[in-house]
Design a protein around this motif. Structure first.
Motif, PDB file in Angstrom:
ATOM      1  N   VAL A   1       0.819  -1.213   0.000  1.00  0.00           N
ATOM      2  CA  VAL A   1       0.000   0.000   0.000  1.00  0.00           C
ATOM      3  C   VAL A   1       0.853   1.263   0.000  1.00  0.00           C
ATOM      4  N   THR A   2       1.928   1.264   0.767  1.00  0.00           N
ATOM      5  CA  THR A   2       2.693   2.501   0.984  1.00  0.00           C
ATOM      6  C   THR A   2       4.049   2.548   0.299  1.00  0.00           C
ATOM      7  N   ASN A   3       4.494   1.414  -0.241  1.00  0.00           N
ATOM      8  CA  ASN A   3       5.850   1.331  -0.809  1.00  0.00           C
ATOM      9  C   ASN A   3       6.934   1.511   0.249  1.00  0.00           C
ATOM     10  N   LYS A   4       6.564   1.405   1.519  1.00  0.00           N
ATOM     11  CA  LYS A   4       7.533   1.551   2.606  1.00  0.00           C
ATOM     12  C   LYS A   4       7.286   0.480   3.657  1.00  0.00           C
ATOM     13  N   THR A   5       8.319   0.207   4.454  1.00  0.00           N
ATOM     14  CA  THR A   5       8.139  -0.684   5.584  1.00  0.00           C
ATOM     15  C   THR A   5       7.486   0.085   6.723  1.00  0.00           C
ATOM     16  N   LEU A   6       7.008  -0.638   7.717  1.00  0.00           N
ATOM     17  CA  LEU A   6       6.409   0.007   8.885  1.00  0.00           C
ATOM     18  C   LEU A   6       7.421   0.911   9.579  1.00  0.00           C
ATOM     19  N   SER A   7       8.651   0.446   9.746  1.00  0.00           N
ATOM     20  CA  SER A   7       9.665   1.246  10.437  1.00  0.00           C
ATOM     21  C   SER A   7       9.986   2.517   9.666  1.00  0.00           C
ATOM     22  N   GLU A   8       9.996   2.433   8.326  1.00  0.00           N
ATOM     23  CA  GLU A   8      10.258   3.627   7.517  1.00  0.00           C
ATOM     24  C   GLU A   8       9.132   4.645   7.659  1.00  0.00           C
ATOM     25  N   SER A   9       7.883   4.172   7.631  1.00  0.00           N
ATOM     26  CA  SER A   9       6.747   5.082   7.772  1.00  0.00           C
ATOM     27  C   SER A   9       6.694   5.684   9.168  1.00  0.00           C
ATOM     28  N   LEU A  10       6.947   4.877  10.190  1.00  0.00           N
ATOM     29  CA  LEU A  10       6.961   5.391  11.558  1.00  0.00           C
ATOM     30  C   LEU A  10       8.062   6.429  11.714  1.00  0.00           C
ATOM     31  N   ASN A  11       9.197   6.175  11.101  1.00  0.00           N
ATOM     32  CA  ASN A  11      10.296   7.140  11.161  1.00  0.00           C
ATOM     33  C   ASN A  11       9.914   8.446  10.459  1.00  0.00           C
ATOM     34  N   ASP A  12       9.221   8.338   9.320  1.00  0.00           N
ATOM     35  CA  ASP A  12       8.770   9.537   8.610  1.00  0.00           C
ATOM     36  C   ASP A  12       7.805  10.353   9.467  1.00  0.00           C
ATOM     37  N   ILE A  13       6.896   9.662  10.148  1.00  0.00           N
ATOM     38  CA  ILE A  13       5.939  10.354  11.019  1.00  0.00           C
ATOM     39  C   ILE A  13       6.672  11.064  12.143  1.00  0.00           C
TER      40      ILE A  13
ATOM     41  N   ALA B   1       8.749  16.019  14.515  1.00  0.00           N
ATOM     42  CA  ALA B   1       9.937  16.699  15.033  1.00  0.00           C
ATOM     43  C   ALA B   1      10.171  18.022  14.308  1.00  0.00           C
ATOM     44  N   CYS B   2       9.932  18.042  12.993  1.00  0.00           N
ATOM     45  CA  CYS B   2      10.093  19.280  12.216  1.00  0.00           C
ATOM     46  C   CYS B   2       9.206  20.379  12.769  1.00  0.00           C
ATOM     47  N   ARG B   3       7.962  20.028  13.054  1.00  0.00           N
ATOM     48  CA  ARG B   3       7.039  21.029  13.595  1.00  0.00           C
ATOM     49  C   ARG B   3       7.533  21.538  14.946  1.00  0.00           C
ATOM     50  N   LYS B   4       8.030  20.658  15.800  1.00  0.00           N
ATOM     51  CA  LYS B   4       8.516  21.078  17.113  1.00  0.00           C
ATOM     52  C   LYS B   4       9.775  21.931  16.998  1.00  0.00           C
TER      53      LYS B   4
ATOM     54  N   TYR C   1      21.133   8.966  17.511  1.00  0.00           N
ATOM     55  CA  TYR C   1      20.315   8.199  16.570  1.00  0.00           C
ATOM     56  C   TYR C   1      19.250   9.098  15.935  1.00  0.00           C
ATOM     57  N   PHE C   2      18.659   9.982  16.745  1.00  0.00           N
ATOM     58  CA  PHE C   2      17.679  10.942  16.227  1.00  0.00           C
ATOM     59  C   PHE C   2      18.312  11.819  15.154  1.00  0.00           C
ATOM     60  N   ASN C   3      19.504  12.318  15.417  1.00  0.00           N
ATOM     61  CA  ASN C   3      20.208  13.163  14.441  1.00  0.00           C
ATOM     62  C   ASN C   3      20.456  12.410  13.131  1.00  0.00           C
ATOM     63  N   ARG C   4      20.866  11.150  13.242  1.00  0.00           N
ATOM     64  CA  ARG C   4      21.149  10.354  12.043  1.00  0.00           C
ATOM     65  C   ARG C   4      19.886  10.112  11.229  1.00  0.00           C
ATOM     66  N   GLN C   5      18.810   9.740  11.914  1.00  0.00           N
ATOM     67  CA  GLN C   5      17.560   9.460  11.219  1.00  0.00           C
ATOM     68  C   GLN C   5      16.980  10.721  10.583  1.00  0.00           C
ATOM     69  N   PHE C   6      17.102  11.842  11.272  1.00  0.00           N
ATOM     70  CA  PHE C   6      16.600  13.114  10.747  1.00  0.00           C
ATOM     71  C   PHE C   6      17.339  13.468   9.454  1.00  0.00           C
ATOM     72  N   LYS C   7      18.646  13.275   9.465  1.00  0.00           N
ATOM     73  CA  LYS C   7      19.436  13.625   8.288  1.00  0.00           C
ATOM     74  C   LYS C   7      19.129  12.706   7.113  1.00  0.00           C
ATOM     75  N   ILE C   8      18.830  11.431   7.389  1.00  0.00           N
ATOM     76  CA  ILE C   8      18.470  10.493   6.321  1.00  0.00           C
ATOM     77  C   ILE C   8      17.203  10.962   5.613  1.00  0.00           C
ATOM     78  N   VAL C   9      16.219  11.423   6.391  1.00  0.00           N
ATOM     79  CA  VAL C   9      14.937  11.833   5.821  1.00  0.00           C
ATOM     80  C   VAL C   9      15.008  13.216   5.203  1.00  0.00           C
ATOM     81  N   LYS C  10      15.688  14.164   5.875  1.00  0.00           N
ATOM     82  CA  LYS C  10      15.655  15.565   5.457  1.00  0.00           C
ATOM     83  C   LYS C  10      16.946  16.051   4.799  1.00  0.00           C
ATOM     84  N   ASN C  11      17.960  15.207   4.754  1.00  0.00           N
ATOM     85  CA  ASN C  11      19.260  15.592   4.175  1.00  0.00           C
ATOM     86  C   ASN C  11      19.877  16.797   4.884  1.00  0.00           C
ATOM     87  N   ILE C  12      19.560  16.948   6.146  1.00  0.00           N
ATOM     88  CA  ILE C  12      20.073  18.059   6.949  1.00  0.00           C
ATOM     89  C   ILE C  12      19.876  17.658   8.408  1.00  0.00           C
TER      90      ILE C  12
END
Length: 298
Positions: free
Chosen positions: A225-237, A242-245, A267-278
């Motif tokens: 349905v989403t072309n993503k794994t559950l962990s990838e979608s949860l990470n995106d959410i 986090a962006c809003r905060k 780990y938060f910093n690494r995951q954020f950079k993977i998604v947002k490239n920053i």
């Protein structure tokens, strides 16, 4: 049931499309789709926008064109569900069918940019905020018009947006992958569960149980349905929240990471950079500087 199909009635004897200035407690919070295009301008509201497999924060002056059959919804922040009479979501909503102006109208050479825009809308089109502010009064004004004046105003809006700077939201294969699925699970219910519990250590078994599926069947369904794994979608959410905060609060990076479900700031910093490239610090500085630099459009 998967994303819910909504049967709209945008045409009548008096009008060719639906147009409304709305004020509601919160936005419609179920993953849904319909055969009409939807142009939505957020005047006052914020939260998380789900557009196909795109999960991003939204706030005032969010202007998006949704194409036919693209599952979507805007989920308001929890404060909009607290029955506060002083807090409401305000928006301009326009919905129209492909042929609202005539069967071959958008094949005219003068309409080439609009035709391109409508094609792009099948992935969801996000108009850059600077341009959205420029046409804000036009968006509000169209709700006050009737007859041919309203029709011309909508065509004017589409022509302006077609010549503007916009970005695509959902991945190219999302809609196709969704309609290949014959499952009838409630993807909107799953997304809502992930948003509401993003701060916890959610497991695959827990989410699968919530969806009334075994883990392996859930994984196959969710990926189809989403072309993503559950962990990838949860990470995106989590990153979207986090962006809003980062923009709306003065909480530290570590505090935001913890509130969004990350127990380790590195780990938060690494995951954020993977998604947002920053990284989160640079993201905060970049967006705050834009807010202070960008002049208000009157």
């Amino acid at each position: 049931m998967g994303p819910k199909f909504l049967n709209k009635h945008t045409k009548s004897a008096e009008q060719s499309f639906y147009c409304k200035l709305a004020e509601v407690p919160h936005t419609y919070d179920q993953f849904h789709y319909h055969k009409e295009y939807e142009l939505l301008y957020v005047l006052e509201n914020n939260g998380t926008r789900f557009m196909g497999d795109s999960i991003l924060p939204f706030s005032n002056d969010d202007l998006v064109l949704v194409g036919p059959n693209l599952p979507h919804y805007w989920q308001s922040e929890p404060k909009y569900y607290e029955n506060n009479p002083l807090l409401s979501a305000k928006l301009v909503l326009i919905q129209f069918e492909t042929d609202f102006a005539g069967k071959d109208f958008f094949d005219l050479p003068e309409m080439k940019n609009v035709k391109k825009l409508l094609h792009a809308a099948h992935r969801g089109v996000k108009v850059k905020i600077k341009f959205a502010k420029k046409i804000k009064e036009k968006m509000i004004g169209i709700t006050e018009k009737t007859g041919w004046n309203q029709m011309i105003s909508l065509l004017d809006l589409l022509c302006n947006i077609g010549e503007s700077d916009y970005e695509l939201l959902a991945s190219e294969g999302f809609s196709q992958s969704y309609y290949k699925s014959n499952n009838e699970e409630k993807i909107s219910n799953i997304y809502n569960y992930l948003v509401q519990n993003h701060h916890r250590n959610l497991t695959l078994a827990e989410v699968a149980e919530h969806a009334n599926m075994n883990a392996s069947a859930f994984c196959r369904y969710f990926k189809s349905v989403t072309n993503k794994t559950l962990s990838e979608s949860l990470n995106d959410i989590r990153i979207g929240i986090a962006c809003r905060k980062l923009i709306d609060t003065e909480l530290s990076i570590a505090e935001i990471g913890y509130l969004c479900g990350y127990q380790n700031v590195s780990y938060f910093n690494r995951q954020f950079k993977i998604v947002k490239n920053i990284n989160p610090t640079a993201y905060r500085m970049k967006h705050l500087s834009k807010m202070y630099r960008e002049p208000e459009v009157v």
